[in-house]
Design a protein around this motif. Structure first.
Motif, PDB file in Angstrom:
ATOM      1  N   ASN A   1      11.280  -7.799  46.556  1.00 25.75           N
ATOM      2  CA  ASN A   1      11.017  -6.465  45.998  1.00 25.75           C
ATOM      3  C   ASN A   1      11.869  -6.205  44.767  1.00 25.75           C
ATOM      4  O   ASN A   1      11.404  -5.592  43.794  1.00 25.75           O
ATOM      5  CB  ASN A   1      11.272  -5.390  47.063  1.00 25.75           C
ATOM      6  CG  ASN A   1      10.196  -5.344  48.119  1.00 25.75           C
ATOM      7  OD1 ASN A   1       9.082  -5.820  47.915  1.00 25.75           O
ATOM      8  ND2 ASN A   1      10.518  -4.777  49.284  1.00 25.75           N
ATOM      9  N   GLN A   2      13.099  -6.669  44.796  1.00 27.00           N
ATOM     10  CA  GLN A   2      13.980  -6.479  43.642  1.00 27.00           C
ATOM     11  C   GLN A   2      13.593  -7.407  42.489  1.00 27.00           C
ATOM     12  O   GLN A   2      13.697  -7.032  41.314  1.00 27.00           O
ATOM     13  CB  GLN A   2      15.436  -6.717  44.057  1.00 27.00           C
ATOM     14  CG  GLN A   2      15.936  -5.689  45.074  1.00 27.00           C
ATOM     15  CD  GLN A   2      17.384  -5.875  45.445  1.00 27.00           C
ATOM     16  OE1 GLN A   2      18.284  -5.559  44.669  1.00 27.00           O
ATOM     17  NE2 GLN A   2      17.629  -6.400  46.645  1.00 27.00           N
ATOM     18  N   LEU A   3      13.128  -8.607  42.816  1.00 29.07           N
ATOM     19  CA  LEU A   3      12.690  -9.532  41.768  1.00 29.07           C
ATOM     20  C   LEU A   3      11.411  -9.047  41.091  1.00 29.07           C
ATOM     21  O   LEU A   3      11.206  -9.296  39.892  1.00 29.07           O
ATOM     22  CB  LEU A   3      12.468 -10.923  42.369  1.00 29.07           C
ATOM     23  CG  LEU A   3      13.703 -11.656  42.894  1.00 29.07           C
ATOM     24  CD1 LEU A   3      13.301 -13.002  43.494  1.00 29.07           C
ATOM     25  CD2 LEU A   3      14.724 -11.855  41.785  1.00 29.07           C
ATOM     26  N   ASN A   4      10.564  -8.365  41.845  1.00 29.33           N
ATOM     27  CA  ASN A   4       9.313  -7.867  41.272  1.00 29.33           C
ATOM     28  C   ASN A   4       9.558  -6.966  40.065  1.00 29.33           C
ATOM     29  O   ASN A   4       8.764  -6.950  39.116  1.00 29.33           O
ATOM     30  CB  ASN A   4       8.513  -7.090  42.335  1.00 29.33           C
ATOM     31  CG  ASN A   4       7.919  -8.002  43.396  1.00 29.33           C
ATOM     32  OD1 ASN A   4       7.759  -9.201  43.176  1.00 29.33           O
ATOM     33  ND2 ASN A   4       7.589  -7.437  44.551  1.00 29.33           N
ATOM     34  N   ALA A   5      10.645  -6.225  40.103  1.00 22.63           N
ATOM     35  CA  ALA A   5      10.977  -5.322  38.999  1.00 22.63           C
ATOM     36  C   ALA A   5      11.287  -6.088  37.719  1.00 22.63           C
ATOM     37  O   ALA A   5      11.270  -5.502  36.622  1.00 22.63           O
ATOM     38  CB  ALA A   5      12.163  -4.437  39.385  1.00 22.63           C
ATOM     39  N   HIS A   6      11.554  -7.386  37.845  1.00 17.60           N
ATOM     40  CA  HIS A   6      11.859  -8.230  36.682  1.00 17.60           C
ATOM     41  C   HIS A   6      10.713  -9.206  36.391  1.00 17.60           C
ATOM     42  O   HIS A   6      10.921 -10.223  35.721  1.00 17.60           O
ATOM     43  CB  HIS A   6      13.157  -8.991  36.928  1.00 17.60           C
ATOM     44  CG  HIS A   6      14.346  -8.101  37.131  1.00 17.60           C
ATOM     45  ND1 HIS A   6      15.121  -7.645  36.082  1.00 17.60           N
ATOM     46  CD2 HIS A   6      14.883  -7.567  38.271  1.00 17.60           C
ATOM     47  CE1 HIS A   6      16.096  -6.879  36.557  1.00 17.60           C
ATOM     48  NE2 HIS A   6      15.965  -6.820  37.884  1.00 17.60           N
ATOM     49  N   HIS A   7       9.528  -8.900  36.896  1.00 23.53           N
ATOM     50  CA  HIS A   7       8.313  -9.705  36.660  1.00 23.53           C
ATOM     51  C   HIS A   7       8.403 -11.088  37.301  1.00 23.53           C
ATOM     52  O   HIS A   7       7.773 -12.043  36.839  1.00 23.53           O
ATOM     53  CB  HIS A   7       8.026  -9.856  35.156  1.00 23.53           C
ATOM     54  CG  HIS A   7       7.942  -8.557  34.434  1.00 23.53           C
ATOM     55  ND1 HIS A   7       6.908  -7.665  34.621  1.00 23.53           N
ATOM     56  CD2 HIS A   7       8.773  -7.977  33.513  1.00 23.53           C
ATOM     57  CE1 HIS A   7       7.086  -6.609  33.850  1.00 23.53           C
ATOM     58  NE2 HIS A   7       8.218  -6.762  33.177  1.00 23.53           N
ATOM     59  N   ILE A   8       9.186 -11.214  38.375  1.00 19.29           N
ATOM     60  CA  ILE A   8       9.299 -12.488  39.096  1.00 19.29           C
ATOM     61  C   ILE A   8       8.508 -12.366  40.395  1.00 19.29           C
ATOM     62  O   ILE A   8       8.782 -11.486  41.215  1.00 19.29           O
ATOM     63  CB  ILE A   8      10.772 -12.831  39.373  1.00 19.29           C
ATOM     64  CG1 ILE A   8      11.505 -13.050  38.042  1.00 19.29           C
ATOM     65  CG2 ILE A   8      10.873 -14.069  40.253  1.00 19.29           C
ATOM     66  CD1 ILE A   8      12.999 -13.081  38.167  1.00 19.29           C
ATOM     67  N   ASP A   9       7.522 -13.231  40.558  1.00 18.28           N
ATOM     68  CA  ASP A   9       6.574 -13.101  41.664  1.00 18.28           C
ATOM     69  C   ASP A   9       6.991 -13.852  42.927  1.00 18.28           C
ATOM     70  O   ASP A   9       6.625 -13.453  44.033  1.00 18.28           O
ATOM     71  CB  ASP A   9       5.194 -13.620  41.225  1.00 18.28           C
ATOM     72  CG  ASP A   9       4.716 -12.947  39.949  1.00 18.28           C
ATOM     73  OD1 ASP A   9       4.652 -11.708  39.939  1.00 18.28           O
ATOM     74  OD2 ASP A   9       4.426 -13.659  38.963  1.00 18.28           O
ATOM     75  N   ARG A  10       7.722 -14.935  42.757  1.00 20.21           N
ATOM     76  CA  ARG A  10       8.111 -15.768  43.904  1.00 20.21           C
ATOM     77  C   ARG A  10       9.421 -16.479  43.587  1.00 20.21           C
ATOM     78  O   ARG A  10       9.810 -16.594  42.433  1.00 20.21           O
ATOM     79  CB  ARG A  10       7.032 -16.805  44.235  1.00 20.21           C
ATOM     80  CG  ARG A  10       5.771 -16.191  44.792  1.00 20.21           C
ATOM     81  CD  ARG A  10       4.669 -17.216  45.017  1.00 20.21           C
ATOM     82  NE  ARG A  10       3.554 -16.575  45.690  1.00 20.21           N
ATOM     83  CZ  ARG A  10       2.624 -15.864  45.054  1.00 20.21           C
ATOM     84  NH1 ARG A  10       2.665 -15.743  43.742  1.00 20.21           N
ATOM     85  NH2 ARG A  10       1.652 -15.286  45.739  1.00 20.21           N
ATOM     86  N   PHE A  11      10.053 -17.018  44.635  1.00 15.25           N
ATOM     87  CA  PHE A  11      11.302 -17.746  44.415  1.00 15.25           C
ATOM     88  C   PHE A  11      11.490 -18.830  45.453  1.00 15.25           C
ATOM     89  O   PHE A  11      10.936 -18.789  46.550  1.00 15.25           O
ATOM     90  CB  PHE A  11      12.503 -16.792  44.445  1.00 15.25           C
ATOM     91  CG  PHE A  11      12.854 -16.291  45.819  1.00 15.25           C
ATOM     92  CD1 PHE A  11      13.710 -17.006  46.656  1.00 15.25           C
ATOM     93  CD2 PHE A  11      12.316 -15.099  46.301  1.00 15.25           C
ATOM     94  CE1 PHE A  11      14.020 -16.557  47.935  1.00 15.25           C
ATOM     95  CE2 PHE A  11      12.621 -14.638  47.575  1.00 15.25           C
ATOM     96  CZ  PHE A  11      13.472 -15.366  48.394  1.00 15.25           C
ATOM     97  N   CYS A  12      12.290 -19.823  45.088  1.00 16.44           N
ATOM     98  CA  CYS A  12      12.814 -20.824  46.016  1.00 16.44           C
ATOM     99  C   CYS A  12      14.315 -20.908  45.797  1.00 16.44           C
ATOM    100  O   CYS A  12      14.810 -20.665  44.690  1.00 16.44           O
ATOM    101  CB  CYS A  12      12.176 -22.195  45.781  1.00 16.44           C
ATOM    102  SG  CYS A  12      10.449 -22.306  46.263  1.00 16.44           S
TER     103      CYS A  12
END
Length: 247
Positions: free
Chosen positions: A18-29
């Protein structure tokens, strides 16, 4: 083949995403790497955080979802070695790898594949941890590199703080599978089991009987682990294994 660690707290994954979404990041590993002196390079070669082959050795990662895991596997299997941004230009903090600018080197099938998966821009974010490890977030975005660069100009400090917190959380709770000597196939599962029994104070006879090995076989595994972790005796081996999160 890389596997997603299955027992990660779902709320932690959701909150981070949810916090990454604010920075246009959709997924992470997420995974971690050893520092230069953690492993004996002659026995475990190419364990470097800027080496494509290193990524292919990883057994376990933390991933936001199955699609993130698929991007991770496909990206490093088919593309990373073609990307001039990948590898030697890695540094602490974020390194942007714009997939779209180099997709012409891929066949149309893979170009469309990564676009459909939402991997237009990949961000490799490295963090130096107090325990000596290098924490690595691979962040995937469906946005163009210019949009991500603009977002980082405004929110890099905030994003660094967020990733620092979650890197610490993930390492604390999942070091057993993420620790590099195990995760990069440096230490075998049998060797780790022997090490656990030694740490409990079991004798070589007890371990040999339990593992259905000879004492010579037990000593072989112990000597190999001492060489890999650069230890001169069993006490040092057990201490270092605890420090590295293996025990």
């Amino acid at each position: 083949m890389t596997n997603k660690i299955s027992n990660v707290n779902a709320n932690a994954i959701e909150q981070l995403q949810n916090q990454l979404n604010a920075h246009h990041i959709d997924r992470f590993c997420f995974n971690i790497y050893p520092v230069q002196n953690d492993l004996n390079r002659t026995l475990v070669p190419s364990v470097k955080y800027n080496n494509v082959e290193t990524y292919r050795k990883i057994k376990f990662i933390i991933a936001s979802d199955n699609k993130a895991l698929q991007i991770f596997q496909d990206y490093f299997k088919h593309f990373a070695h073609r990307n001039q941004y990948f590898g030697t230009k890695f540094k602490l903090g974020p390194t942007l790898c714009p997939v779209d600018k180099h997709a012409k080197k891929l066949c149309s099938k893979w170009k469309e594949h990564f676009k459909n998966l939402g991997a237009v821009t990949v961000i490799h974010w490295l963090i130096a941890m107090p325990n000596g490890y290098i924490a690595s977030f691979n962040l995937f975005s469906s946005k163009e590199c210019a949009i991500i660069e603009s977002s980082l100009e405004k929110g890099k400090r905030q994003l660094q703080h967020i990733l620092d917190l979650y890197a610490t959380y993930f390492i604390f709770h999942h070091i057993g599978k993420l620790n590099p000597p195990v995760n990069y196939n440096g230490l075998s599962s049998r060797g780790v089991n022997i090490l656990k029994m030694l740490a409990k104070g079991d004798s070589l006879d007890d371990i040999a009987n339990e593992m259905f090995l000879t004492q010579r076989g037990i000593c072989y595994h112990v000597d190999k682990m001492k060489a890999i972790l650069d230890c001169s005796n069993r006490s040092e081996l057990i201490k270092k294994a605890k420090d590295l999160g293996i025990l």
